[in-house]
Design a protein around this motif. Sequence first.
Motif, PDB file in Angstrom:
ATOM      1  N   TYR A 129       0.830  -1.194   0.000  1.00  0.00           N
ATOM      2  CA  TYR A 129       0.000   0.000   0.000  1.00  0.00           C
ATOM      3  C   TYR A 129       0.873   1.257   0.000  1.00  0.00           C
ATOM      4  CZ  TYR A 129      -4.109  -2.841   0.954  1.00  0.00           C
ATOM      5  OH  TYR A 129      -5.129  -3.758   0.872  1.00  0.00           O
ATOM      6  N   THR A 130       0.534   2.190  -0.871  1.00  0.00           N
ATOM      7  CA  THR A 130       1.219   3.477  -0.896  1.00  0.00           C
ATOM      8  C   THR A 130       0.449   4.483  -0.043  1.00  0.00           C
ATOM      9  OG1 THR A 130      -0.006   4.317  -2.802  1.00  0.00           O
ATOM     10  CG2 THR A 130       1.971   3.019  -3.258  1.00  0.00           C
ATOM     11  N   ILE A 131       1.089   5.619   0.218  1.00  0.00           N
ATOM     12  CA  ILE A 131       0.400   6.681   0.950  1.00  0.00           C
ATOM     13  C   ILE A 131      -0.864   7.097   0.208  1.00  0.00           C
ATOM     14  CG2 ILE A 131       0.576   9.126   1.579  1.00  0.00           C
ATOM     15  CD1 ILE A 131       3.416   8.624   2.473  1.00  0.00           C
ATOM     16  N   LYS A 132      -0.787   7.113  -1.125  1.00  0.00           N
ATOM     17  CA  LYS A 132      -1.951   7.472  -1.940  1.00  0.00           C
ATOM     18  C   LYS A 132      -3.095   6.485  -1.719  1.00  0.00           C
ATOM     19  CE  LYS A 132      -3.259   8.533  -6.709  1.00  0.00           C
ATOM     20  NZ  LYS A 132      -2.775   8.606  -8.117  1.00  0.00           N
TER      21      LYS A 132
ATOM     22  N   ALA B 250      -8.920   6.002   3.536  1.00  0.00           N
ATOM     23  CA  ALA B 250      -9.319   6.743   4.743  1.00  0.00           C
ATOM     24  C   ALA B 250     -10.096   8.010   4.420  1.00  0.00           C
ATOM     25  CB  ALA B 250      -8.073   7.096   5.558  1.00  0.00           C
ATOM     26  N   ASP B 251     -10.150   8.338   3.125  1.00  0.00           N
ATOM     27  CA  ASP B 251     -10.842   9.555   2.671  1.00  0.00           C
ATOM     28  C   ASP B 251     -10.227  10.811   3.302  1.00  0.00           C
ATOM     29  OD1 ASP B 251     -12.663  11.034   1.202  1.00  0.00           O
ATOM     30  OD2 ASP B 251     -14.208  10.957   2.754  1.00  0.00           O
ATOM     31  N   VAL B 252      -8.897  10.875   3.252  1.00  0.00           N
ATOM     32  CA  VAL B 252      -8.166  12.053   3.729  1.00  0.00           C
ATOM     33  C   VAL B 252      -7.088  12.375   2.697  1.00  0.00           C
ATOM     34  CG1 VAL B 252      -8.562  11.520   6.165  1.00  0.00           C
ATOM     35  CG2 VAL B 252      -6.490  10.665   5.034  1.00  0.00           C
ATOM     36  N   SER B 253      -6.368  13.463   2.905  1.00  0.00           N
ATOM     37  CA  SER B 253      -5.302  13.836   1.980  1.00  0.00           C
ATOM     38  C   SER B 253      -4.059  12.995   2.222  1.00  0.00           C
ATOM     39  CB  SER B 253      -4.947  15.314   2.131  1.00  0.00           C
ATOM     40  OG  SER B 253      -4.271  15.541   3.352  1.00  0.00           O
ATOM     41  N   LYS B 254      -3.181  12.948   1.201  1.00  0.00           N
ATOM     42  CA  LYS B 254      -1.925  12.214   1.350  1.00  0.00           C
ATOM     43  C   LYS B 254      -1.027  12.869   2.407  1.00  0.00           C
ATOM     44  CE  LYS B 254      -1.052  12.303  -3.087  1.00  0.00           C
ATOM     45  NZ  LYS B 254      -0.372  12.103  -4.388  1.00  0.00           N
ATOM     46  N   GLY B 255      -1.123  14.194   2.495  1.00  0.00           N
ATOM     47  CA  GLY B 255      -0.339  14.895   3.510  1.00  0.00           C
ATOM     48  C   GLY B 255      -0.724  14.480   4.913  1.00  0.00           C
ATOM     49  N   THR B 256      -2.036  14.271   5.130  1.00  0.00           N
ATOM     50  CA  THR B 256      -2.518  13.825   6.441  1.00  0.00           C
ATOM     51  C   THR B 256      -1.958  12.448   6.785  1.00  0.00           C
ATOM     52  OG1 THR B 256      -4.559  15.105   6.253  1.00  0.00           O
ATOM     53  CG2 THR B 256      -4.574  13.246   7.782  1.00  0.00           C
TER      54      THR B 256
ATOM     55  N   LYS C 110       4.468  10.762  12.340  1.00  0.00           N
ATOM     56  CA  LYS C 110       4.259  11.426  13.633  1.00  0.00           C
ATOM     57  C   LYS C 110       4.835  12.849  13.658  1.00  0.00           C
ATOM     58  CE  LYS C 110       4.123   7.156  16.324  1.00  0.00           C
ATOM     59  NZ  LYS C 110       4.060   6.267  15.145  1.00  0.00           N
ATOM     60  N   ARG C 111       4.385  13.650  12.682  1.00  0.00           N
ATOM     61  CA  ARG C 111       4.825  15.044  12.632  1.00  0.00           C
ATOM     62  C   ARG C 111       3.661  15.906  12.195  1.00  0.00           C
ATOM     63  NH1 ARG C 111       8.719  13.657   7.605  1.00  0.00           N
ATOM     64  NH2 ARG C 111       7.129  13.444   6.001  1.00  0.00           N
ATOM     65  N   GLY C 112       3.626  17.121  12.703  1.00  0.00           N
ATOM     66  CA  GLY C 112       2.564  18.032  12.322  1.00  0.00           C
ATOM     67  C   GLY C 112       1.257  17.728  13.032  1.00  0.00           C
ATOM     68  N   LYS C 113       0.288  18.633  12.857  1.00  0.00           N
ATOM     69  CA  LYS C 113      -1.009  18.482  13.514  1.00  0.00           C
ATOM     70  C   LYS C 113      -2.002  17.735  12.633  1.00  0.00           C
ATOM     71  CE  LYS C 113      -0.570  22.687  16.317  1.00  0.00           C
ATOM     72  NZ  LYS C 113      -1.162  24.000  16.666  1.00  0.00           N
ATOM     73  N   VAL C 114      -2.760  16.856  13.272  1.00  0.00           N
ATOM     74  CA  VAL C 114      -3.800  16.097  12.583  1.00  0.00           C
ATOM     75  C   VAL C 114      -5.023  16.066  13.493  1.00  0.00           C
ATOM     76  CG1 VAL C 114      -4.461  13.875  11.606  1.00  0.00           C
ATOM     77  CG2 VAL C 114      -2.098  14.651  11.423  1.00  0.00           C
ATOM     78  N   SER C 115      -6.197  16.289  12.933  1.00  0.00           N
ATOM     79  CA  SER C 115      -7.416  16.272  13.739  1.00  0.00           C
ATOM     80  C   SER C 115      -7.666  14.868  14.294  1.00  0.00           C
ATOM     81  CB  SER C 115      -8.617  16.714  12.903  1.00  0.00           C
ATOM     82  OG  SER C 115      -8.933  15.739  11.933  1.00  0.00           O
ATOM     83  N   THR C 116      -8.382  14.820  15.394  1.00  0.00           N
ATOM     84  CA  THR C 116      -8.682  13.530  16.033  1.00  0.00           C
ATOM     85  C   THR C 116      -9.436  12.605  15.088  1.00  0.00           C
ATOM     86  OG1 THR C 116      -8.788  14.622  18.190  1.00  0.00           O
ATOM     87  CG2 THR C 116      -9.795  12.433  18.005  1.00  0.00           C
ATOM     88  N   LYS C 117     -10.391  13.179  14.365  1.00  0.00           N
ATOM     89  CA  LYS C 117     -11.199  12.387  13.434  1.00  0.00           C
ATOM     90  C   LYS C 117     -10.331  11.796  12.332  1.00  0.00           C
ATOM     91  CE  LYS C 117     -15.313  12.630  10.507  1.00  0.00           C
ATOM     92  NZ  LYS C 117     -16.400  13.508   9.982  1.00  0.00           N
TER      93      LYS C 117
ATOM     94  N   LYS D  89      -9.388   7.802  11.508  1.00  0.00           N
ATOM     95  CA  LYS D  89      -9.673   7.206  10.197  1.00  0.00           C
ATOM     96  C   LYS D  89      -8.426   6.572   9.600  1.00  0.00           C
ATOM     97  CE  LYS D  89     -12.304   9.678   7.412  1.00  0.00           C
ATOM     98  NZ  LYS D  89     -12.836  10.860   6.699  1.00  0.00           N
ATOM     99  N   VAL D  90      -7.306   7.278   9.711  1.00  0.00           N
ATOM    100  CA  VAL D  90      -6.055   6.753   9.144  1.00  0.00           C
ATOM    101  C   VAL D  90      -5.589   5.526   9.917  1.00  0.00           C
ATOM    102  CG1 VAL D  90      -3.609   7.231   8.697  1.00  0.00           C
ATOM    103  CG2 VAL D  90      -5.331   8.977   8.194  1.00  0.00           C
ATOM    104  N   ASN D  91      -5.610   5.601  11.237  1.00  0.00           N
ATOM    105  CA  ASN D  91      -5.166   4.463  12.052  1.00  0.00           C
ATOM    106  C   ASN D  91      -6.033   3.229  11.831  1.00  0.00           C
ATOM    107  OD1 ASN D  91      -2.884   5.519  13.310  1.00  0.00           O
ATOM    108  ND2 ASN D  91      -4.089   6.532  14.915  1.00  0.00           N
ATOM    109  N   ALA D  92      -7.322   3.463  11.607  1.00  0.00           N
ATOM    110  CA  ALA D  92      -8.227   2.332  11.338  1.00  0.00           C
ATOM    111  C   ALA D  92      -7.810   1.610  10.058  1.00  0.00           C
ATOM    112  CB  ALA D  92      -9.669   2.830  11.233  1.00  0.00           C
ATOM    113  N   VAL D  93      -7.464   2.382   9.051  1.00  0.00           N
ATOM    114  CA  VAL D  93      -7.020   1.789   7.785  1.00  0.00           C
ATOM    115  C   VAL D  93      -5.677   1.091   7.958  1.00  0.00           C
ATOM    116  CG1 VAL D  93      -6.270   2.294   5.422  1.00  0.00           C
ATOM    117  CG2 VAL D  93      -8.298   3.429   6.357  1.00  0.00           C
ATOM    118  N   LEU D  94      -4.743   1.746   8.673  1.00  0.00           N
ATOM    119  CA  LEU D  94      -3.420   1.159   8.892  1.00  0.00           C
ATOM    120  C   LEU D  94      -3.526  -0.175   9.616  1.00  0.00           C
ATOM    121  CD1 LEU D  94      -1.343   4.319   9.948  1.00  0.00           C
ATOM    122  CD2 LEU D  94      -1.408   3.201   7.716  1.00  0.00           C
TER     123      LEU D  94
END
Length: 344
Positions: free
Chosen positions: A4-7, A13-19, A26-33, A37-42
């Motif tokens: 799986y790629t970041i894309k 997860a229906d979010v941006s690749k930057g997110t 583990k850098r930068g700010k990310v909303s809880t939601k 979503k990303v962790n669920a996919v991971l």
Amino acid sequence: MKKYTIKDIAKLADVSKGTVDRVIHKRGKVSTKALEKVNAVLNEIDYKPNLLARSLKNTKEYHICVVLPDYKEDSFWLPCYEGIQEAINEFASFGVFIEPFLFNPNDVASFVTVNNKVLKLSPNAVLLTPLFYKETIKIATSYAASNIIVSKFNNQLEIENTTNFVGQDLFKSGRVAASLMKIIVPNNSNIAIIHIDEDFNNAIHMQEKEKGFRAYFNELKESNYQITTYGFKNIDLKEKINHVLNLNKNLVGIFVTTSKTYSVAEFTKGKDIKIIGYDLLNENIRYLKSNHIDFLIHQNPKKQVYLGLTYLVEHLLFNKKIPAKSLLPIDIVNTENLETYLEN
């Protein structure tokens, strides 16, 4: 097991690749939601961080500069800028620093100044929009003398000291436009080719499109199409278009060689004139939907710049050979298939 790629993860997860990049590294700010979503996919795909990317980042970093026209001056270049931002997010974890530099597309001096600025930075590679032929030859020679890799996109120039080209075959693009024009205008009609806002003698992309267009009609047997070329500045386009229409009452078709097709459509409304031009700008789409433009040739600028950067990144990281030429499909868009392109 699928890799799986970041894309891929961003899409799931229906979010941006930057997110996704920020969550994984583990850098930068990310909303809880978004984090949930990303962790669920991971967790679902049992994702493992790219250890190769991390090791590369710890050993060496690379700098790639992208020189392109300012999208605030010409909206055609906005998708290119967006493609650069995607590449920045995609390759940051590999230790690749991608930096855009914008020049005024109507100012040769601006092109030269920006390239000289980039030259002083001594990047590993440059992805360049060679809008001005003569000046590109000089700057490519300067880059080569400094051992800087130069790739081109959008404008197909056959010049030394450059590694590759990503874009369409512009000569064939002109031929495609001519074949479409032949279908929608009567036999042996009067047709105009219109170049807008650029120095034709220094703009190879317009020359190639015109050559292809004329070559197609010249090869037709027993044909007598009257084709006339005009070069206009956008600022006085209305006056010039009216002059052409008054001069040539039998004009039935117009081929516009740039993305400013909407400018011609605006001043020919109410006339039974078929128009073929380039690119999915919002203004062009509006006139296509209202049938004032008949066909648009989609040059896919976002894919051009992203693919060009991908080649450079893979070469720098893995010593992968860069293809001399990567030609994209010549996509024909009309009202019937427009939505499929807008969805993508």
